[in-house]
Design a protein around this motif. Structure first.
Motif, PDB file in Angstrom:
ATOM      1  N   LEU A 150       0.826  -1.210   0.000  1.00 49.54           N
ATOM      2  CA  LEU A 150       0.000   0.000   0.000  1.00 49.54           C
ATOM      3  C   LEU A 150       0.856   1.254   0.000  1.00 49.54           C
ATOM      4  O   LEU A 150       0.552   2.220  -0.718  1.00 49.54           O
ATOM      5  CB  LEU A 150      -0.931  -0.003   1.213  1.00 49.54           C
ATOM      6  CG  LEU A 150      -1.845   1.219   1.358  1.00 49.54           C
ATOM      7  CD1 LEU A 150      -2.853   1.292   0.208  1.00 49.54           C
ATOM      8  CD2 LEU A 150      -2.565   1.183   2.704  1.00 49.54           C
ATOM      9  N   ASP A 154      -3.712   5.946  -1.209  1.00 49.43           N
ATOM     10  CA  ASP A 154      -5.009   5.925  -0.522  1.00 49.43           C
ATOM     11  C   ASP A 154      -5.660   4.553  -0.611  1.00 49.43           C
ATOM     12  O   ASP A 154      -6.259   4.081   0.365  1.00 49.43           O
ATOM     13  CB  ASP A 154      -5.947   6.978  -1.131  1.00 49.43           C
ATOM     14  CG  ASP A 154      -5.612   8.386  -0.700  1.00 49.43           C
ATOM     15  OD1 ASP A 154      -4.808   8.549   0.249  1.00 49.43           O
ATOM     16  OD2 ASP A 154      -6.143   9.332  -1.315  1.00 49.43           O
ATOM     17  N   TRP A 155      -5.560   3.943  -1.803  1.00 42.89           N
ATOM     18  CA  TRP A 155      -6.214   2.660  -2.042  1.00 42.89           C
ATOM     19  C   TRP A 155      -5.230   1.692  -2.677  1.00 42.89           C
ATOM     20  O   TRP A 155      -4.128   2.091  -3.091  1.00 42.89           O
ATOM     21  CB  TRP A 155      -7.462   2.838  -2.905  1.00 42.89           C
ATOM     22  CG  TRP A 155      -8.405   3.873  -2.374  1.00 42.89           C
ATOM     23  CD1 TRP A 155      -8.701   5.086  -2.931  1.00 42.89           C
ATOM     24  CD2 TRP A 155      -9.153   3.817  -1.136  1.00 42.89           C
ATOM     25  NE1 TRP A 155      -9.587   5.783  -2.141  1.00 42.89           N
ATOM     26  CE2 TRP A 155      -9.887   5.033  -1.031  1.00 42.89           C
ATOM     27  CE3 TRP A 155      -9.281   2.874  -0.136  1.00 42.89           C
ATOM     28  CZ2 TRP A 155     -10.729   5.310   0.042  1.00 42.89           C
ATOM     29  CZ3 TRP A 155     -10.115   3.136   0.938  1.00 42.89           C
ATOM     30  CH2 TRP A 155     -10.833   4.341   1.022  1.00 42.89           C
ATOM     31  N   ASP A 164     -10.766  -2.997  -2.168  1.00 41.18           N
ATOM     32  CA  ASP A 164     -10.582  -2.211  -0.947  1.00 41.18           C
ATOM     33  C   ASP A 164     -11.715  -2.466   0.038  1.00 41.18           C
ATOM     34  O   ASP A 164     -11.495  -2.557   1.253  1.00 41.18           O
ATOM     35  CB  ASP A 164     -10.520  -0.720  -1.290  1.00 41.18           C
ATOM     36  CG  ASP A 164      -9.299  -0.366  -2.112  1.00 41.18           C
ATOM     37  OD1 ASP A 164      -8.171  -0.502  -1.596  1.00 41.18           O
ATOM     38  OD2 ASP A 164      -9.474   0.041  -3.274  1.00 41.18           O
ATOM     39  N   TYR A 189      -5.669   3.688   6.200  1.00 40.14           N
ATOM     40  CA  TYR A 189      -6.418   3.067   5.102  1.00 40.14           C
ATOM     41  C   TYR A 189      -7.799   2.617   5.578  1.00 40.14           C
ATOM     42  O   TYR A 189      -8.824   2.910   4.944  1.00 40.14           O
ATOM     43  CB  TYR A 189      -5.597   1.886   4.593  1.00 40.14           C
ATOM     44  CG  TYR A 189      -6.249   0.962   3.607  1.00 40.14           C
ATOM     45  CD1 TYR A 189      -6.627   1.397   2.341  1.00 40.14           C
ATOM     46  CD2 TYR A 189      -6.432  -0.388   3.935  1.00 40.14           C
ATOM     47  CE1 TYR A 189      -7.186   0.518   1.428  1.00 40.14           C
ATOM     48  CE2 TYR A 189      -6.990  -1.269   3.025  1.00 40.14           C
ATOM     49  CZ  TYR A 189      -7.364  -0.819   1.767  1.00 40.14           C
ATOM     50  OH  TYR A 189      -7.921  -1.695   0.865  1.00 40.14           O
TER      51      TYR A 189
END
Length: 217
Positions: A150, A154-155, A164, A189
């Motif tokens: 990651l 963000d994703w 996700d 996250y």
């Protein structure tokens, strides 16, 4: 046609959003699909009518017309395929998002569930204190790998996807363990997932089953 899903009549998680119908609720909220919920008791889950929908006597199930599905991952995948918003249009990105769905369920979740079993059901066993650290080390191995992948994104692969959604919900099972706090980017996250309006609506709907109050108060 409005689909119907099943959920616990009395959720073991006391409405904290950990039961697997949460994944389905969240997916339906993300794509803007209305749905109905049929609550089932533990007794009813083992009776023929429910076993016809879920051969292992669990929740959730999903019914839409003459289609009946079980297993949260399969249901979320079906929703993502039928509605825009959870899988990318690009074929390669779509395949990667599906890979992350499988990774969440097959690679990351098993040791987390093993820890839950150890904590909830095996606490009184003579070997509990020796086994639990080993289980938690296996979780840390997976979280370390996931954290490295990651990074500061963000994703997992560009925009938010069903991958996700599944991964965040799996990681939420570590709430209260302190383990997730060891990986700041994963904690952030998960927080991003929880901050999504669709997640909040799904959480409120599941909590309302336990509290007996409507999602709006």
């Amino acid at each position: 046609m409005i689909p119907t899903i099943t959920a616990f009549e009395q959720s073991p998680d006391r409405g904290r959003g950990l039961a697997r119908d949460m994944r389905v609720r969240w997916a339906l909220e993300e794509v803007g699909q209305p749905y109905q919920v049929r609550l089932v008791s533990f007794k009813a889950m083992k009776e023929p009518a429910h076993l016809a929908l879920h051969p292992f006597g669990q929740i959730p199930t999903y019914e839409e017309g003459d289609l009946a599905l079980f297993e949260s991952g399969a249901i979320v995948f079906h929703i993502a395929e039928r509605h825009a918003g959870l899988l990318p249009d690009d074929a390669n990105a779509r395949a990667r998002a599906i890979s992350w769905m499988f990774a969440a369920l097959n690679t990351v979740e098993p040791p987390i569930l093993e820890r839950q079993t150890a904590v909830l059901l095996e606490r009184d066993e003579t070997w509990h204190e020796q086994r639990l650290p080993m289980v938690e080390d296996r979780i840390r191995d997976r979280l370390g790998e996931l954290s490295g992948r990651l990074g500061d994104a963000d994703w997992l692969d560009g925009a938010f996807s069903a991958g996700d959604l599944m991964m965040v919900h799996v990681l939420l099972r570590l709430s209260g363990s302190g383990i997730l706090d060891e990986y700041p980017n994963l904690s952030a996250y998960v927080a991003r997932g929880e901050a999504r309006p669709a997640y909040k609506r799904a959480f409120a709907a599941q909590l309302a089953v336990f509290t007996g109050k409507s999602p709006t108060g």
